[in-house]
Design a protein around this motif. Structure first.
Motif, short mmCIF file in Angstrom:
data_model
loop_
_atom_site.label_atom_id
_atom_site.label_comp_id
_atom_site.label_asym_id
_atom_site.label_seq_id
_atom_site.Cartn_x
_atom_site.Cartn_y
_atom_site.Cartn_z
N SER A 32 0.83 -1.20 0.00
CA SER A 32 0.00 0.00 0.00
C SER A 32 0.87 1.26 0.00
O SER A 32 0.60 2.23 -0.73
N ASP A 35 2.60 1.70 -3.43
CA ASP A 35 1.60 2.13 -4.42
C ASP A 35 1.33 3.63 -4.27
O ASP A 35 1.23 4.36 -5.26
N HIS A 36 1.24 4.09 -3.02
CA HIS A 36 1.02 5.52 -2.77
C HIS A 36 2.23 6.33 -3.23
O HIS A 36 2.07 7.43 -3.80
N VAL A 38 4.31 5.63 -5.67
CA VAL A 38 4.28 5.71 -7.13
C VAL A 38 3.28 6.78 -7.58
O VAL A 38 3.56 7.56 -8.50
N ARG A 39 2.13 6.81 -6.92
CA ARG A 39 1.11 7.81 -7.27
C ARG A 39 1.59 9.23 -7.00
O ARG A 39 1.12 10.19 -7.62
N MET A 40 2.54 9.36 -6.04
CA MET A 40 3.09 10.67 -5.74
C MET A 40 4.29 11.01 -6.62
O MET A 40 4.94 12.05 -6.43
N GLY A 41 4.62 10.12 -7.55
CA GLY A 41 5.67 10.42 -8.51
C GLY A 41 7.01 9.79 -8.22
O GLY A 41 8.01 10.11 -8.89
N CYS A 42 7.08 8.87 -7.26
CA CYS A 42 8.35 8.18 -6.96
C CYS A 42 8.57 7.09 -8.01
O CYS A 42 7.83 6.09 -8.03
N SER A 55 2.31 11.43 4.15
CA SER A 55 1.17 11.56 3.25
C SER A 55 0.38 10.26 3.19
O SER A 55 -0.86 10.27 3.17
N TRP A 56 1.09 9.14 3.18
CA TRP A 56 0.43 7.82 3.13
C TRP A 56 -0.40 7.59 4.37
O TRP A 56 -1.57 7.17 4.30
N LYS A 59 -3.50 9.77 4.39
CA LYS A 59 -4.54 9.24 3.51
C LYS A 59 -5.27 8.07 4.17
O LYS A 59 -6.49 7.96 4.08
#
Length: 332
Positions: A32, A35-36, A38-42, A55-56, A59
């Motif tokens: 999880s 995945d978060h 990657v969504r933030m651009g990592c 941030s994770w 959320k």
């Protein structure tokens, strides 16, 4: 990132000696988190930082995760970060400053001594029809690969003439062991016959983190054990039983899921509030402390690594004293 997840899971199992349940939870949390990220651009694991971690967790909180779940996920992130730093996957231990939400610890629900006695007597007062709803329904094999019962689903009628009595003897032993020793349900179901020292009335338990401890049990549990070993276990034993102490209706090792249903079923039959195996563990600890047992001794019996985990039971005892005072004292 996938390779890092697999290597971390192997680290938890082989090096940290975490249970299969803990390993699954940590790996799920890690997936999880990544995945978060990657969504933030990592684009790479090396880009993971404290901002992404916070941030994770934020959320997760907005999605309604409980404080206890958030605390576990923060612990999973810290464990992964420390491991990844040592493995050279991260330049620094980015999760070291990550704070955990303080979990709100509710007082556990415990039975009164008379209620516990009624539950222990429930198998003797239960006829076959009442017992059918609590028949074993074991599902998956435990992490150590030992055989468990995968048949005998709830409501399936028994096949052998000796089985109804044997199941009653097994149920009686399960209840007595859980209350007499305060062991976790996974620990009880993981017991082998050779783990029981009948001469000294002590059971050898393999607890969390592979820690082994010896836990005494009393005369009622010994009587239930004698009856089970003499008349119950031989009737249910099958080639796949191995050395398992507690067996399902089809001869495999009793599954914790089935054991929980057994306990809940007898509690309902005895007219008690909802009872779980862990509730019996809470009850055993509370009754020991109310009877004058030393807190350190109770910690050792329960297999707690920290005394703070055991101290919650002192609060339970105080609450009971307050309730009795309020009910009985004319100036309360």
């Amino acid at each position: 990132m996938r390779e890092a997840v697999d290597d971390f899971a192997d680290h938890l199992a082989r090096v940290r000696n975490r249970s299969a349940h803990t390993g699954r939870a940590y790996v799920t949390d890690l997936v999880s988190l990544l995945d978060h990220a990657v969504r933030m651009g990592c684009a790479d694991l090396s880009e993971l930082d404290l901002t992404v971690l916070r941030s994770w967790l934020a959320k997760q909180r907005t999605m309604g995760a409980a404080r206890t779940s958030l605390a576990r996920r923060a612990a999973a992130a810290r464990t992964f970060s420390a491991w990844a730093h040592r493995a050279g996957l991260l330049a620094a231990d980015v999760a070291a400053p990550l704070a955990s939400p303080k979990a709100h610890r509710e007082l556990p629900t415990v039975l009164r001594a008379d209620q516990a006695a009624a539950l222990m007597a429930a198998p003797d007062a239960t006829d076959r029809d009442g017992r059918d709803a609590r028949r074993p329904g074991d599902d998956v094999a435990p992490a150590d690969g030992r055989s468990v019962d995968t048949a005998g689903r709830a409501g399936v009628p028994p096949t052998g003439g000796d089985e109804p009595e044997a199941v009653l003897l097994r149920d009686r032993l399960l209840l007595e062991l859980l209350y007499a020793t305060g062991v976790r349900i996974s620990e009880a179901c993981g017991l082998d016959v050779t783990d029981v020292d009948q001469a000294r009335r002590v059971v050898r338990v393999l607890g969390k983190g592979g820690r082994e401890r010896a836990v005494p049990y009393g005369v009622p549990a010994q009587r239930a054990l004698d009856a089970w070993l003499a008349h119950g276990r031989p009737a249910l034993a099958a080639p796949r039983s191995g050395g398992a102490l507690l067996l399902g209706a089809r001869g495999g090792r009793l599954n914790p899921t089935s054991a929980r249903r057994i306990v809940a079923g007898y509690a309902e039959a005895a007219g008690l509030p909802r009872v779980t195996p862990h509730g019996l563990r809470h009850s055993a600890a509370t009754h020991l402390l109310e009877g004058g047992a030393d807190l350190r001794a109770v910690q050792e019996l329960l297999g707690h690594s920290s005394l703070a985990s055991t101290q919650i039971y002192t609060h339970v005892s105080v609450e009971r004293l307050r309730a009795a005072y309020r009910q009985a004292h004319p100036r309360a």
